[in-house]
Motif scaffolding. Structure first.
Motif, PDB file in Angstrom:
ATOM      1  N   VAL A  30       0.837  -1.195   0.000  1.00  0.00           N
ATOM      2  CA  VAL A  30       0.000   0.000   0.000  1.00  0.00           C
ATOM      3  C   VAL A  30       0.878   1.254   0.000  1.00  0.00           C
ATOM      4  N   SER A  31       0.391   2.307  -0.600  1.00  0.00           N
ATOM      5  CA  SER A  31       1.160   3.545  -0.760  1.00  0.00           C
ATOM      6  C   SER A  31       1.539   4.192   0.570  1.00  0.00           C
ATOM      7  N   GLY A  32       2.558   5.034   0.495  1.00  0.00           N
ATOM      8  CA  GLY A  32       2.994   5.787   1.664  1.00  0.00           C
ATOM      9  C   GLY A  32       4.112   5.127   2.448  1.00  0.00           C
ATOM     10  N   GLN A  33       4.760   4.127   1.861  1.00  0.00           N
ATOM     11  CA  GLN A  33       5.811   3.396   2.574  1.00  0.00           C
ATOM     12  C   GLN A  33       7.044   3.222   1.701  1.00  0.00           C
ATOM     13  N   ASN A  34       8.187   3.215   2.313  1.00  0.00           N
ATOM     14  CA  ASN A  34       9.447   2.885   1.660  1.00  0.00           C
ATOM     15  C   ASN A  34      10.115   1.867   2.570  1.00  0.00           C
ATOM     16  N   LEU A  35       9.957   0.576   2.234  1.00  0.00           N
ATOM     17  CA  LEU A  35      10.373  -0.498   3.141  1.00  0.00           C
ATOM     18  C   LEU A  35      11.546  -1.291   2.596  1.00  0.00           C
ATOM     19  N   LYS A  36      12.315  -1.827   3.509  1.00  0.00           N
ATOM     20  CA  LYS A  36      13.478  -2.644   3.172  1.00  0.00           C
ATOM     21  C   LYS A  36      13.100  -4.119   3.129  1.00  0.00           C
ATOM     22  N   ARG A  37      13.866  -4.853   2.359  1.00  0.00           N
ATOM     23  CA  ARG A  37      13.749  -6.305   2.309  1.00  0.00           C
ATOM     24  C   ARG A  37      13.828  -6.844   3.734  1.00  0.00           C
ATOM     25  N   GLY A  38      12.962  -7.790   4.060  1.00  0.00           N
ATOM     26  CA  GLY A  38      12.952  -8.355   5.403  1.00  0.00           C
ATOM     27  C   GLY A  38      11.910  -7.730   6.312  1.00  0.00           C
ATOM     28  N   SER A  39      11.195  -6.720   5.817  1.00  0.00           N
ATOM     29  CA  SER A  39      10.131  -6.104   6.628  1.00  0.00           C
ATOM     30  C   SER A  39       8.992  -7.084   6.826  1.00  0.00           C
ATOM     31  N   LYS A  49      -4.324  -5.522   0.359  1.00  0.00           N
ATOM     32  CA  LYS A  49      -2.975  -4.991   0.185  1.00  0.00           C
ATOM     33  C   LYS A  49      -2.190  -5.187   1.478  1.00  0.00           C
ATOM     34  N   TYR A  50      -0.882  -5.032   1.365  1.00  0.00           N
ATOM     35  CA  TYR A  50      -0.002  -5.269   2.508  1.00  0.00           C
ATOM     36  C   TYR A  50       0.641  -3.976   2.987  1.00  0.00           C
ATOM     37  N   THR A  51       0.976  -3.948   4.275  1.00  0.00           N
ATOM     38  CA  THR A  51       1.632  -2.818   4.906  1.00  0.00           C
ATOM     39  C   THR A  51       2.485  -3.328   6.051  1.00  0.00           C
ATOM     40  N   LEU A  52       3.395  -2.497   6.529  1.00  0.00           N
ATOM     41  CA  LEU A  52       4.211  -2.885   7.678  1.00  0.00           C
ATOM     42  C   LEU A  52       3.284  -3.220   8.844  1.00  0.00           C
ATOM     43  N   LEU A  68       8.718  -9.176   3.352  1.00  0.00           N
ATOM     44  CA  LEU A  68       9.049  -8.513   2.091  1.00  0.00           C
ATOM     45  C   LEU A  68      10.347  -9.081   1.520  1.00  0.00           C
ATOM     46  N   ALA A  69      10.319  -9.465   0.243  1.00  0.00           N
ATOM     47  CA  ALA A  69      11.456 -10.138  -0.381  1.00  0.00           C
ATOM     48  C   ALA A  69      12.434  -9.187  -1.060  1.00  0.00           C
ATOM     49  N   GLU A  70      12.047  -7.939  -1.237  1.00  0.00           N
ATOM     50  CA  GLU A  70      12.927  -6.969  -1.885  1.00  0.00           C
ATOM     51  C   GLU A  70      12.615  -5.576  -1.362  1.00  0.00           C
ATOM     52  N   ASP A  71      13.585  -4.674  -1.429  1.00  0.00           N
ATOM     53  CA  ASP A  71      13.320  -3.287  -1.070  1.00  0.00           C
ATOM     54  C   ASP A  71      12.197  -2.777  -1.959  1.00  0.00           C
ATOM     55  N   CYS A  72      11.305  -1.966  -1.407  1.00  0.00           N
ATOM     56  CA  CYS A  72      10.186  -1.458  -2.201  1.00  0.00           C
ATOM     57  C   CYS A  72       9.811  -0.052  -1.758  1.00  0.00           C
ATOM     58  N   ASN A  73       9.829   0.868  -2.711  1.00  0.00           N
ATOM     59  CA  ASN A  73       9.446   2.247  -2.446  1.00  0.00           C
ATOM     60  C   ASN A  73       8.047   2.476  -3.010  1.00  0.00           C
ATOM     61  N   ALA A  74       7.073   2.484  -2.115  1.00  0.00           N
ATOM     62  CA  ALA A  74       5.685   2.743  -2.500  1.00  0.00           C
ATOM     63  C   ALA A  74       5.252   4.112  -1.978  1.00  0.00           C
ATOM     64  N   ASP A  78       0.589   2.810  -4.556  1.00  0.00           N
ATOM     65  CA  ASP A  78       0.665   1.362  -4.378  1.00  0.00           C
ATOM     66  C   ASP A  78       1.690   0.789  -5.345  1.00  0.00           C
ATOM     67  N   LYS A  79       2.379  -0.264  -4.899  1.00  0.00           N
ATOM     68  CA  LYS A  79       3.427  -0.848  -5.715  1.00  0.00           C
ATOM     69  C   LYS A  79       3.357  -2.367  -5.658  1.00  0.00           C
ATOM     70  N   VAL A  80       3.416  -3.013  -6.817  1.00  0.00           N
ATOM     71  CA  VAL A  80       3.481  -4.469  -6.875  1.00  0.00           C
ATOM     72  C   VAL A  80       4.923  -4.870  -6.597  1.00  0.00           C
TER      73      VAL A  80
END
Length: 122
Positions: A30-39, A49-52, A68-74, A78-80
């Motif tokens: 879901v939008s509004g997050q910039n999460l690292k792999r392993g979150s 949708k998913y969120t921290l 989370l399997a990869e860094d993702c900047n949403a 929203d980001k697949v």
């Protein structure tokens, strides 16, 4: 009839997060997050949708569900991306949201085939 395999592979642990074979698939972060792999993520009941995962959430995402399997900047929308749905992971290499700890995440993740294990130092 016996199965015939044409390729052989050996599992090699990566940066310390993944400790066993894994199962992964696409999710929408879901939008509004910039999460690292392993979150450690929770699934929002409405919309899927998913969120921290945060312990104070009340939308279903308070329950840890995937990693989370990869860094993702949403940040912008929203980001697949890709998440782990099964496997064994180093709990010390994971990132947890406020109020979520390895101890509180261990059981709900185990219920969905994700095992958290403390790393062994050598």
């Amino acid at each position: 009839m016996l199965a015939s395999f044409t390729q052989e592979a050996t599992f090699t642990a990566d940066d310390g997060l993944v400790l066993s074979e894994t199962v992964s698939r696409q999710i929408t972060l879901v939008s509004g997050q910039n999460l690292k792999r392993g979150s450690v993520l929770g699934k929002i009941t409405t919309g899927g949708k998913y969120t921290l995962a945060l312990s104070a959430s009340s939308d279903g995402s308070q329950v840890p569900a995937v990693i989370l399997a990869e860094d993702c900047n949403a940040s912008a929308g929203d980001k697949v991306t890709v998440a782990y749905f099964a496997g064994t992971f180093d709990e010390n290499a994971c990132t947890y949201g406020i109020g979520v700890t390895p101890a509180t995440a261990r059981e709900p993740l185990r219920d969905v085939s994700i095992l958290l294990q403390s790393s062994i130092t050598r």
